[in-house]
Design an enzyme around this catalytic site. Structure first.
Site, short mmCIF file in Angstrom:
data_model
loop_
_atom_site.label_atom_id
_atom_site.label_comp_id
_atom_site.label_asym_id
_atom_site.label_seq_id
_atom_site.Cartn_x
_atom_site.Cartn_y
_atom_site.Cartn_z
N ASN A 144 19.93 56.42 28.06
CA ASN A 144 21.26 55.95 27.66
C ASN A 144 21.61 56.59 26.32
OD1 ASN A 144 23.59 54.59 27.11
ND2 ASN A 144 22.65 52.56 26.90
N TRP A 145 22.43 57.63 26.39
CA TRP A 145 22.76 58.35 25.15
C TRP A 145 23.76 57.59 24.27
CZ3 TRP A 145 23.53 64.27 26.57
CH2 TRP A 145 22.30 64.78 26.99
N LYS A 146 24.38 56.56 24.82
CA LYS A 146 25.41 55.79 24.07
C LYS A 146 26.46 56.77 23.52
CE LYS A 146 22.03 52.20 23.39
NZ LYS A 146 21.57 51.04 22.63
N HIS A 200 26.42 46.75 30.13
CA HIS A 200 25.52 46.88 28.97
C HIS A 200 25.96 45.87 27.89
CE1 HIS A 200 23.50 48.47 25.45
NE2 HIS A 200 22.67 49.09 26.30
N GLU A 237 26.26 46.09 24.82
CA GLU A 237 27.19 46.62 23.82
C GLU A 237 28.62 46.61 24.35
OE1 GLU A 237 25.05 50.22 22.95
OE2 GLU A 237 23.49 49.06 21.93
N GLU A 265 17.52 43.63 29.77
CA GLU A 265 17.57 44.09 28.37
C GLU A 265 17.88 42.92 27.45
OE1 GLU A 265 18.43 48.53 27.87
OE2 GLU A 265 20.35 47.52 27.96
N GLY A 289 18.03 48.24 19.97
CA GLY A 289 18.61 48.89 18.79
C GLY A 289 17.75 48.83 17.55
N SER A 342 14.08 48.94 22.79
CA SER A 342 13.05 49.52 21.93
C SER A 342 11.88 50.14 22.70
CB SER A 342 12.53 48.48 20.94
OG SER A 342 13.57 48.06 20.09
N GLY A 361 17.21 53.90 25.08
CA GLY A 361 18.28 54.31 24.17
C GLY A 361 17.78 55.37 23.20
P1 PGA Z 1 17.15 51.13 22.44
O1 PGA Z 1 18.44 50.80 23.36
O2 PGA Z 1 16.13 51.78 23.35
O3 PGA Z 1 17.65 52.04 21.40
O4 PGA Z 1 16.66 49.82 21.92
C1 PGA Z 1 18.29 50.38 24.68
C2 PGA Z 1 19.65 50.15 25.32
O5 PGA Z 1 20.54 49.62 24.66
O6 PGA Z 1 19.88 50.51 26.49
#
Ligand code: PGA
Length: 253
Positions: free
Chosen positions: A10-12, A96, A98, A166, A172, A213, A234
């Site tokens: 997930n490149w966000k 997600h 976010e 998640e 994050g 994480s 992420g």
């Molecule tokens: P992270 O994000 O691996 O940076 O904790 C995971 C995600 O939000 O999909």
């Protein structure tokens, strides 16, 4: 036969521009080729999707981070499932945390899941509790989120569905860090039970992934000890070298 493991990158909202995205994509593609026993799904920002091609490489797929629940029409700024399909996208992350934080509701998520499945895309539904309490009320929160998000998805459509558990507290750079394999295993069993109540035997084959994480050190534990069917990654996917390390550690027997 060993089930295949799905690793979703997930490149966000990264990287900053198309040329960097191309470099990261090609490096990731090369790494994925070395470990072709794993299915790797790269989810770049939507604007880059048209310029990145998986080229039919075995076990390497393109995914989107979001899509509209509507088929077509006057929806400024939105991207439809058929547009994604036409760019060679085969997976889409839906719900997600976010995006939920920006106001996405369970009802909207359910509509998106349905639309993705009708379009023959594989949606990755994200669920997870905000925090944990001693009494275990968070299990009920996860159950409700799952049931509400799947309200528009009948069993006959659920064939291509994936779930990503998640927990928000693990996602994050400012999080508490990843879950323990033991707690994850317990939650995976709980999610499976909830899915079986909804869909019957069909639910046994729905892959349940973990995200939050994930790095090269903890990734193998989530697969081997917690029985996760894959991982949603992420930060570790934003650097080609770290991501390659993660794939290498996972591919090791
Ligand atoms: P992270 O994000 O691996 O940076 O904790 C995971 C995600 O939000 O999909």
């Amino acid at each position: 036969m060993k089930k295949s493991i799905t690793i979703v990158a997930n490149w966000k909202m990264m990287p900053a521009n198309l040329s960097e995205a191309k470099v990261l994509f090609e490096k990731t593609k090369k790494a994925a080729k070395k470990y072709s026993s794993l299915s790797v799904v790269v989810c770049p920002p939507a604007v880059f999707l048209g310029a990145l091609k998986s080229g039919g490489q075995k076990g390497y797929f393109l995914g989107a981070q979001n899509m509209s629940g509507e088929k077509e029409g006057a929806y400024t700024g939105e991207v439809s499932s058929s547009m994604l399909k036409s760019l060679g996208v085969s997976y889409v992350i839906v719900g997600h945390s976010e995006r939920r934080a920006m106001g996405e509701t369970d009802a909207a998520i359910s509509q998106k899941l349905r639309r993705a499945l009708l379009e023959d895309l594989s949606p990755i539904l994200c669920i997870g509790e905000r925090s944990r309490d001693k009494d275990g009320n968070f299990f009920e929160a996860v159950k409700q989120q799952l049931e509400r998000s799947l309200a528009d998805v009948p069993a006959k459509l659920a064939g291509k569905l994936l779930i990503a558990y998640e927990p928000l507290w693990a996602i994050g750079e400012f999080s508490k860090g990843a879950i323990t394999p033991r707690d994850l295993h317990e939650m995976i069993i709980f999610i499976r039970k909830t899915l079986v109540n909804l869909y019957g035997r069909k639910a046994i084959s729905v892959p349940i992934l973990y995200g939050g994480s994930v790095d090269d050190a903890n990734a193998p534990l989530f697969i081997k000890e917690a029985d996760a069917a894959g991982l949603l990654v992420g930060r570790t996917s934003w650097n080609a070298l770290s991501f390659e390390n993660l794939l290498r550690f996972l591919a090791k027997k």
